[in-house]
Design a protein around this motif. Structure first.
Motif, PDB file in Angstrom:
ATOM      1  N   ILE A  64     -13.671   4.090   8.357  1.00  0.00           N
ATOM      2  CA  ILE A  64     -13.646   2.524   8.203  1.00  0.00           C
ATOM      3  C   ILE A  64     -13.130   2.439   9.485  1.00  0.00           C
ATOM      4  O   ILE A  64     -11.435   2.754   8.802  1.00  0.00           O
ATOM      5  N   ASN A  65     -12.853   2.033  10.394  1.00  0.00           N
ATOM      6  CA  ASN A  65     -11.847   0.859  11.185  1.00  0.00           C
ATOM      7  C   ASN A  65     -11.866  -0.173  11.479  1.00  0.00           C
ATOM      8  O   ASN A  65     -10.644  -0.980  11.808  1.00  0.00           O
ATOM      9  N   LYS A  66     -12.883  -1.276  10.865  1.00  0.00           N
ATOM     10  CA  LYS A  66     -12.937  -2.036  11.041  1.00  0.00           C
ATOM     11  C   LYS A  66     -13.886  -3.307   9.629  1.00  0.00           C
ATOM     12  O   LYS A  66     -14.181  -2.479   9.481  1.00  0.00           O
TER      13      LYS A  66
ATOM     14  N   SER B  59      -9.990   6.466   4.570  1.00  0.00           N
ATOM     15  CA  SER B  59      -9.436   5.909   5.958  1.00  0.00           C
ATOM     16  C   SER B  59      -8.113   4.864   5.543  1.00  0.00           C
ATOM     17  O   SER B  59      -8.432   3.786   3.534  1.00  0.00           O
ATOM     18  N   MET B  60      -6.745   4.873   6.143  1.00  0.00           N
ATOM     19  CA  MET B  60      -5.663   4.420   5.881  1.00  0.00           C
ATOM     20  C   MET B  60      -5.653   2.865   5.380  1.00  0.00           C
ATOM     21  O   MET B  60      -4.903   2.219   6.747  1.00  0.00           O
TER      22      MET B  60
ATOM     23  N   ASN C 212      -8.889   8.949   8.883  1.00  0.00           N
ATOM     24  CA  ASN C 212      -8.162   8.292   9.884  1.00  0.00           C
ATOM     25  C   ASN C 212      -6.800   6.741   9.767  1.00  0.00           C
ATOM     26  O   ASN C 212      -7.623   6.599   8.007  1.00  0.00           O
ATOM     27  N   ASP C 213      -6.468   6.894   9.736  1.00  0.00           N
ATOM     28  CA  ASP C 213      -5.148   5.610   9.723  1.00  0.00           C
ATOM     29  C   ASP C 213      -5.383   4.493  10.251  1.00  0.00           C
ATOM     30  O   ASP C 213      -5.633   4.299  11.932  1.00  0.00           O
ATOM     31  N   ILE C 214      -5.733   2.824   9.583  1.00  0.00           N
ATOM     32  CA  ILE C 214      -6.151   2.172  10.732  1.00  0.00           C
ATOM     33  C   ILE C 214      -5.035   1.303  11.067  1.00  0.00           C
ATOM     34  O   ILE C 214      -4.005   0.323   9.990  1.00  0.00           O
ATOM     35  N   ALA C 215      -4.474   1.602  12.062  1.00  0.00           N
ATOM     36  CA  ALA C 215      -3.340   0.870  12.739  1.00  0.00           C
ATOM     37  C   ALA C 215      -2.932  -0.692  12.753  1.00  0.00           C
ATOM     38  O   ALA C 215      -2.373  -1.696  12.500  1.00  0.00           O
TER      39      ALA C 215
ATOM     40  N   SER D 245      -6.725   2.873  -1.074  1.00  0.00           N
ATOM     41  CA  SER D 245      -6.994   2.822   0.315  1.00  0.00           C
ATOM     42  C   SER D 245      -8.648   3.159   0.377  1.00  0.00           C
ATOM     43  O   SER D 245      -8.918   3.520  -0.405  1.00  0.00           O
ATOM     44  N   PHE D 246      -9.391   2.648   2.127  1.00  0.00           N
ATOM     45  CA  PHE D 246     -10.969   3.000   0.818  1.00  0.00           C
ATOM     46  C   PHE D 246     -11.076   4.839   1.257  1.00  0.00           C
ATOM     47  O   PHE D 246     -10.893   5.494   2.566  1.00  0.00           O
TER      48      PHE D 246
END
Length: 328
Positions: free
Chosen positions: A158-160, A228-229, A291-294, A150-151
């Motif tokens: 990072i979410n997008k 960021s996952m 943060n987990d990128i769902a 992950s980043f």
């Protein structure tokens, strides 16, 4: 010469010949591993060495050199291919540039999760990848886990995909990883793993990508506090042997070597799962902003040009890509 003397001389010659044959079968191998002491791979490779010696009655011995002391991973891969070392624990990422079949696992999001990766690599797709690696002098004996990458970066969550735009991101030396970052508008920076900490600290790069244990054990979390996952890459590792060395073994010894590698892989996967959870807890406790990128669909869609370019250059690998994606 008397008959008794001739018999004695013949017997002595047989003993000497038998001794030489035994010596020819004996093997003292060198093994490479990049990881630190107590790391799951390090423990498992030491277990592999112990099993080789035990199950071969000492005929096959392996001296492991951990921590990358015999050279960088790309260097060690070449050393193994030419026979300067016999054994290596390699990530398939750096093998990809020399073995196209191995490069397939470096396509972003090709695996749904780690269990999917295990099923594919332990099945027919893994056999096809191993066959491709053997063409370039590398025999994969077993597959190790290396988690989901992950980043992480020094600037923001990072979410997008657009959040990566403009960032300088360290990647392993593989065009697919550079293409992945470029597809999101980032600036890929291939460099040796040993250089990442200082590069993050001094701003040479803004971020990198890796699994929880690597992020934690290297101290990267100390200088890049946003994780960021994305789980964009789930790249297996191999316990590999030089093809000429392996093919020169008897069938019985080949079985000993393969079984020892596979037994070490069972241990490595168990240790990896525990270490990954412990590393995650440690860095979050230390204050890392996680943060987990769902919803990963936007990231997956951004990778379509990466897949298109890869398959345009490697049309014969499309069935392998589809076989992995179809693995249940």
């Amino acid at each position: 010469m008397r008959l008794i003397d001739r018999i004695g001389a013949t017997a002595a010659a047989v003993v000497v010949a038998a001794g030489l044959a035994g010596a020819a079968q004996a093997a003292e191998w060198k093994g490479w591993n990049i990881h630190v002491p107590d790391y799951p791979n390090t423990v498992a490779m030491d277990k592999f060495a112990d099993l080789l010696a035990k199950n071969s009655d000492g005929r096959i011995t392996l001296k492991m050199f951990h921590g990358g002391v015999l050279g960088s991973q790309p260097d060690a891969i070449e050393q193994l291919r030419i026979g300067a070392i016999e054994i290596g624990n390699f990530n398939l990422g750096p093998i990809g540039p020399v073995a196209p079949e191995a490069n397939v696992v470096s396509l972003p999001f090709i695996f749904k999760d780690q269990d999917h990766m295990h099923r594919a690599m332990d099945g027919a797709p893994g056999e096809q990848i191993s066959a491709g690696m053997e063409k370039v002098g590398i025999v994969a004996l077993a597959w190790y886990d290396s988690g989901a990458r992950s980043f992480y970066n020094t600037k923001k969550p990072i979410n997008k995909p657009e959040d990566v735009a403009g960032m300088k991101v360290r990647v392993m030396n593989n065009d697919l990883y550079s293409g992945m970052i470029s597809a999101m508008g980032g600036n890929p920076s291939p460099m040796a793993f040993s250089e990442v900490y200082q590069s993050l600290k001094t701003g040479v790069v803004d971020g990198a990508e890796n699994n929880w244990p690597s992020y934690e054990s290297t101290g990267h979390f100390e200088v890049a506090g946003y994780y960021s996952m994305s789980e964009h890459l789930i790249i297996p590792e191999c316990v590999c042997i030089n093809a000429d060395v392996y093919n020169g073994l008897s069938d019985a010894d080949k079985e000993i070597v393969r079984n020892a590698a596979r037994e070490s892989a069972v241990l490595q996967r168990e240790l990896w799962a525990k270490r990954a959870e412990a590393s995650r807890e440690k860095v979050i406790k230390a204050g890392v902003k996680f943060n987990d990128i769902a919803d990963k669909k936007a990231f997956q869609d951004a990778m379509k040009p990466v897949y298109a370019k890869f398959l345009e250059s490697n049309p014969d690998l499309k069935p392998l890509v589809e076989a992995i994606q179809a693995t249940q």
